[in-house]
Design a protein around this motif. Structure first.
Motif, PDB file in Angstrom:
ATOM      1  N   ILE A   3       0.845  -1.191   0.000  1.00  5.86           N
ATOM      2  CA  ILE A   3       0.000   0.000   0.000  1.00  5.86           C
ATOM      3  C   ILE A   3       0.879   1.240   0.000  1.00  5.86           C
ATOM      4  O   ILE A   3       1.794   1.365   0.833  1.00  5.86           O
ATOM      5  CB  ILE A   3      -0.922   0.033   1.243  1.00  5.86           C
ATOM      6  N   ALA A   4       0.621   2.157  -0.928  1.00  8.91           N
ATOM      7  CA  ALA A   4       1.292   3.456  -0.944  1.00  8.91           C
ATOM      8  C   ALA A   4       0.397   4.446  -0.206  1.00  8.91           C
ATOM      9  O   ALA A   4      -0.776   4.620  -0.559  1.00  8.91           O
ATOM     10  CB  ALA A   4       1.534   3.926  -2.374  1.00  8.91           C
ATOM     11  N   LEU A   5       0.936   5.055   0.826  1.00  5.98           N
ATOM     12  CA  LEU A   5       0.170   5.962   1.677  1.00  5.98           C
ATOM     13  C   LEU A   5       0.596   7.404   1.449  1.00  5.98           C
ATOM     14  O   LEU A   5       1.795   7.713   1.503  1.00  5.98           O
ATOM     15  CB  LEU A   5       0.380   5.598   3.152  1.00  5.98           C
ATOM     16  N   ALA A   6      -0.371   8.297   1.189  1.00  4.40           N
ATOM     17  CA  ALA A   6      -0.088   9.729   1.150  1.00  4.40           C
ATOM     18  C   ALA A   6       0.182  10.170   2.579  1.00  4.40           C
ATOM     19  O   ALA A   6      -0.738  10.284   3.393  1.00  4.40           O
ATOM     20  CB  ALA A   6      -1.275  10.486   0.558  1.00  4.40           C
ATOM     21  N   TYR A   7       1.445  10.398   2.901  1.00  2.00           N
ATOM     22  CA  TYR A   7       1.881  10.577   4.283  1.00  2.00           C
ATOM     23  C   TYR A   7       2.360  12.004   4.508  1.00  2.00           C
ATOM     24  O   TYR A   7       3.133  12.548   3.726  1.00  2.00           O
ATOM     25  CB  TYR A   7       3.012   9.594   4.581  1.00  2.00           C
ATOM     26  N   ASP A  12      -3.244  12.230  11.608  1.00  5.00           N
ATOM     27  CA  ASP A  12      -4.020  11.224  10.885  1.00  5.00           C
ATOM     28  C   ASP A  12      -3.132  10.155  10.256  1.00  5.00           C
ATOM     29  O   ASP A  12      -3.319   8.954  10.474  1.00  5.00           O
ATOM     30  CB  ASP A  12      -4.884  11.889   9.809  1.00  5.00           C
ATOM     31  N   THR A  13      -2.174  10.610   9.442  1.00  5.53           N
ATOM     32  CA  THR A  13      -1.360   9.633   8.712  1.00  5.53           C
ATOM     33  C   THR A  13      -0.378   8.910   9.627  1.00  5.53           C
ATOM     34  O   THR A  13       0.060   7.801   9.308  1.00  5.53           O
ATOM     35  CB  THR A  13      -0.605  10.298   7.545  1.00  5.53           C
ATOM     36  N   SER A  14      -0.029   9.520  10.762  1.00  2.00           N
ATOM     37  CA  SER A  14       0.879   8.846  11.694  1.00  2.00           C
ATOM     38  C   SER A  14       0.255   7.581  12.257  1.00  2.00           C
ATOM     39  O   SER A  14       0.933   6.555  12.432  1.00  2.00           O
ATOM     40  CB  SER A  14       1.268   9.796  12.833  1.00  2.00           C
ATOM     41  N   VAL A  15      -1.037   7.644  12.567  1.00  3.00           N
ATOM     42  CA  VAL A  15      -1.681   6.450  13.122  1.00  3.00           C
ATOM     43  C   VAL A  15      -2.122   5.481  12.031  1.00  3.00           C
ATOM     44  O   VAL A  15      -2.378   4.304  12.303  1.00  3.00           O
ATOM     45  CB  VAL A  15      -2.890   6.829  14.010  1.00  3.00           C
ATOM     46  N   ILE A  16      -2.190   5.945  10.805  1.00  2.00           N
ATOM     47  CA  ILE A  16      -2.650   5.074   9.719  1.00  2.00           C
ATOM     48  C   ILE A  16      -1.638   3.969   9.413  1.00  2.00           C
ATOM     49  O   ILE A  16      -2.023   2.831   9.095  1.00  2.00           O
ATOM     50  CB  ILE A  16      -2.969   5.905   8.455  1.00  2.00           C
ATOM     51  N   ILE A  17      -0.338   4.266   9.515  1.00  2.00           N
ATOM     52  CA  ILE A  17       0.657   3.241   9.186  1.00  2.00           C
ATOM     53  C   ILE A  17       0.478   1.996  10.047  1.00  2.00           C
ATOM     54  O   ILE A  17       0.305   0.886   9.518  1.00  2.00           O
ATOM     55  CB  ILE A  17       2.089   3.806   9.284  1.00  2.00           C
ATOM     56  N   ALA A 112      -3.586   4.649  -0.028  1.00  2.00           N
ATOM     57  CA  ALA A 112      -4.381   5.051   1.130  1.00  2.00           C
ATOM     58  C   ALA A 112      -4.127   6.517   1.421  1.00  2.00           C
ATOM     59  O   ALA A 112      -3.096   7.075   1.045  1.00  2.00           O
ATOM     60  CB  ALA A 112      -4.043   4.196   2.349  1.00  2.00           C
ATOM     61  N   HIS A 113      -5.088   7.124   2.096  1.00  2.00           N
ATOM     62  CA  HIS A 113      -4.957   8.535   2.475  1.00  2.00           C
ATOM     63  C   HIS A 113      -5.591   8.749   3.837  1.00  2.00           C
ATOM     64  O   HIS A 113      -6.351   7.904   4.331  1.00  2.00           O
ATOM     65  CB  HIS A 113      -5.613   9.444   1.430  1.00  2.00           C
ATOM     66  N   GLY A 114      -5.302   9.911   4.445  1.00  2.00           N
ATOM     67  CA  GLY A 114      -5.799  10.208   5.779  1.00  2.00           C
ATOM     68  C   GLY A 114      -6.937  11.192   5.821  1.00  2.00           C
ATOM     69  O   GLY A 114      -7.238  11.748   6.887  1.00  2.00           O
ATOM     70  N   ALA A 115      -7.598  11.424   4.686  1.00  2.00           N
ATOM     71  CA  ALA A 115      -8.718  12.364   4.660  1.00  2.00           C
ATOM     72  C   ALA A 115      -9.927  11.754   5.358  1.00  2.00           C
ATOM     73  O   ALA A 115     -10.190  10.554   5.259  1.00  2.00           O
ATOM     74  CB  ALA A 115      -9.069  12.729   3.220  1.00  2.00           C
ATOM     75  N   THR A 116     -10.679  12.606   6.044  1.00  2.00           N
ATOM     76  CA  THR A 116     -11.852  12.130   6.766  1.00  2.00           C
ATOM     77  C   THR A 116     -13.044  11.984   5.828  1.00  2.00           C
ATOM     78  O   THR A 116     -13.053  12.491   4.706  1.00  2.00           O
ATOM     79  CB  THR A 116     -12.241  13.097   7.898  1.00  2.00           C
ATOM     80  N   GLY A 117     -14.073  11.312   6.324  1.00  2.00           N
ATOM     81  CA  GLY A 117     -15.297  11.140   5.548  1.00  2.00           C
ATOM     82  C   GLY A 117     -16.156  12.374   5.511  1.00  2.00           C
ATOM     83  O   GLY A 117     -17.167  12.407   4.801  1.00  2.00           O
ATOM     84  N   GLU A 153      -7.558   9.351  18.121  1.00  5.21           N
ATOM     85  CA  GLU A 153      -6.321   9.172  17.357  1.00  5.21           C
ATOM     86  C   GLU A 153      -5.092   9.371  18.238  1.00  5.21           C
ATOM     87  O   GLU A 153      -4.113   8.614  18.141  1.00  5.21           O
ATOM     88  CB  GLU A 153      -6.278  10.159  16.192  1.00  5.21           C
ATOM     89  N   MET A 154      -5.122  10.403  19.078  1.00  4.77           N
ATOM     90  CA  MET A 154      -3.986  10.656  19.953  1.00  4.77           C
ATOM     91  C   MET A 154      -3.779   9.512  20.934  1.00  4.77           C
ATOM     92  O   MET A 154      -2.643   9.128  21.238  1.00  4.77           O
ATOM     93  CB  MET A 154      -4.172  11.995  20.667  1.00  4.77           C
ATOM     94  N   ALA A 155      -4.886   8.938  21.419  1.00  2.00           N
ATOM     95  CA  ALA A 155      -4.773   7.788  22.313  1.00  2.00           C
ATOM     96  C   ALA A 155      -4.204   6.577  21.578  1.00  2.00           C
ATOM     97  O   ALA A 155      -3.360   5.840  22.122  1.00  2.00           O
ATOM     98  CB  ALA A 155      -6.149   7.462  22.904  1.00  2.00           C
TER      99      ALA A 155
END
Length: 400
Positions: A3-7, A12-17, A112-117, A153-155
């Protein structure tokens, strides 16, 4: 799976990995697009790898971002809802393009990306990816996971040992590039509250700006800014210089409630010093070199181009047509404009030169000239003929 992630290195993207690795058993490759954000890219790469990324790619796209994306907005004088200079929106198609290139580079089957819905960026990223490579699967964790907001997310980040910059005391979500910095979240979300001073990161408060104005001369060639005070600049150094000048004078601040594509309103704060200066200068120049019909038509082009960009339709045939139209309209937009910077305002004070200016002092003067005032009588009669005919039929029904 790859998966290539827009980081970005943000929350957002820190927790996505770790989330992607946990839920897809995937190798995650971070794509960090350098569009001029003031980040420590070595630290971001280190954080991505420490969070579990298999590799990191950081293409330097600053020049391309300005020349192929931001400057065309200046040429079209494009504003979303009459105010927003599209700083976030105009970077998204370039990021989508580089994400697709990154997927090819790493042999990824998905992005993948970290944009919200809730936001616009999910649309911009995904429409861009599908336009460029529809075979790629797209993963949007915000639409899949059970994390409900930034506190969750912070948790999650703390539980997985991922360092992040956001804290409960500073919950702002920021997007930064060479064109602007945007701020959302926290107290900004309440339109009944003034913007807290700690939101701003670029510009001084206009009241604290210098008490003396500063003037800057901007040179254009075919609608593209090329010089400052007579000194040639490439796109990057020109915008960096104007950002510094504008920030010192509190120029480029905007707070607005905008209509998101997904149907809700949102309140955001923007700082766009260089863009604000360039828009003011370009408009002063086009007021001389565009005739009335071109000016009115380009108002429509700019509005439509802004809407397409905001709505994620950059990779569309209409956008291509609009940019070609904009390029043609800007062929005579060459000259130099003096802009005064003072207490938060960027005001075009004078057009120092415009070789293709349509302004004729001899015609416009209130003194004696070759213009025949008697010619106006026939013009007025013909111009108002339809109103006269209508009035003769409906005169009694016309309210005066």
């Amino acid at each position: 799976m790859r998966i290539a992630l827009a980081y970005s290195g943000g929350l957002d993207t820190s927790v996505i990995i770790p989330w992607l690795k946990e839920h897809y058993a995937a190798d995650v490759f971070a794509v960090v697009v350098n569009v001029g954000q003031k980040d420590d890219f070595r630290y971001i790469a280190h954080k991505a790898l420490a969070s579990g990324a298999s590799d990191v790619w950081i293409p330097d796209c600053r020049q391309e971002f300005l020349e192929s994306y931001a400057f065309p907005m200046v040429q079209a004088e494009a504003l979303y809802e009459g105010q927003y200079l599209l700083g976030t929106a105009i970077a998204r198609p370039l990021i989508a393009k580089k994400l697709v290139e990154g997927a090819a580079k790493f042999g990824a089957e998905a992005v993948a990306h970290g944009a919200t819905g809730k936001g616009n960026d999910q649309v911009r990223f995904e429409v861009g990816v599908r336009a460029l490579n529809p075979d790629l699967a797209i993963i949007a964790p915000w639409r899949l996971w059970d994390l409900k907001g930034r506190q969750d997310e912070m948790a999650y980040a703390a539980a997985h040992g991922v360092p992040v910059d956001s804290t409960p005391e500073s919950p702002y979500s920021r997007d930064e590039n060479l064109w602007h910095v945007s701020h959302e979240g926290g107290a900004i979300e309440n339109p009944a509250l003034p913007i807290p001073p700690d939101v701003y990161t670029w510009t001084v408060h206009p009241e604290d700006a210098p008490d003396a104005p500063e003037v800057v001369d901007i040179g254009f060639v075919n609608g593209i800014p090329v010089s400052i005070n007579g000194h040639p600049h490439n796109a990057v150094t020109l915008v960096e210089s104007l950002n510094s000048l504008g920030s010192r004078h509190g120029v480029g601040r905007l707070t607005m409630v905008e209509d998101r594509l997904v149907g809700m309103k949102s309140r955001g704060v923007y700082e766009t010093p260089a863009g604000t200066i360039l828009y003011a200068a370009h408009k002063a120049l086009t007021s001389l070199v565009w005739d009335r019909e071109v000016t009115y038509f380009m108002d429509q082009v700019g509005t439509k181009l802004a809407r397409l960009t905001y709505d994620g339709l950059w990779f569309s045939p209409l956008r291509e047509i609009l940019l070609e139209t904009t390029k043609t309209a800007n062929q005579p937009v060459t000259g130099e404009v003096r802009v005064k910077l003072f207490k938060g305002q960027a005001t075009a004070a004078a057009v120092k030169q415009a070789p293709e200016s349509l302004y004729s002092p001899e015609l416009a003067t209130f003194e004696a000239s070759s213009f025949s005032h008697q010619d106006a009588e026939g013009f007025i009669r013909l111009w108002g003929l339809s109103s006269q005919v209508y009035g003769s039929v409906h005169r009694e029904g016309i309210k005066v």
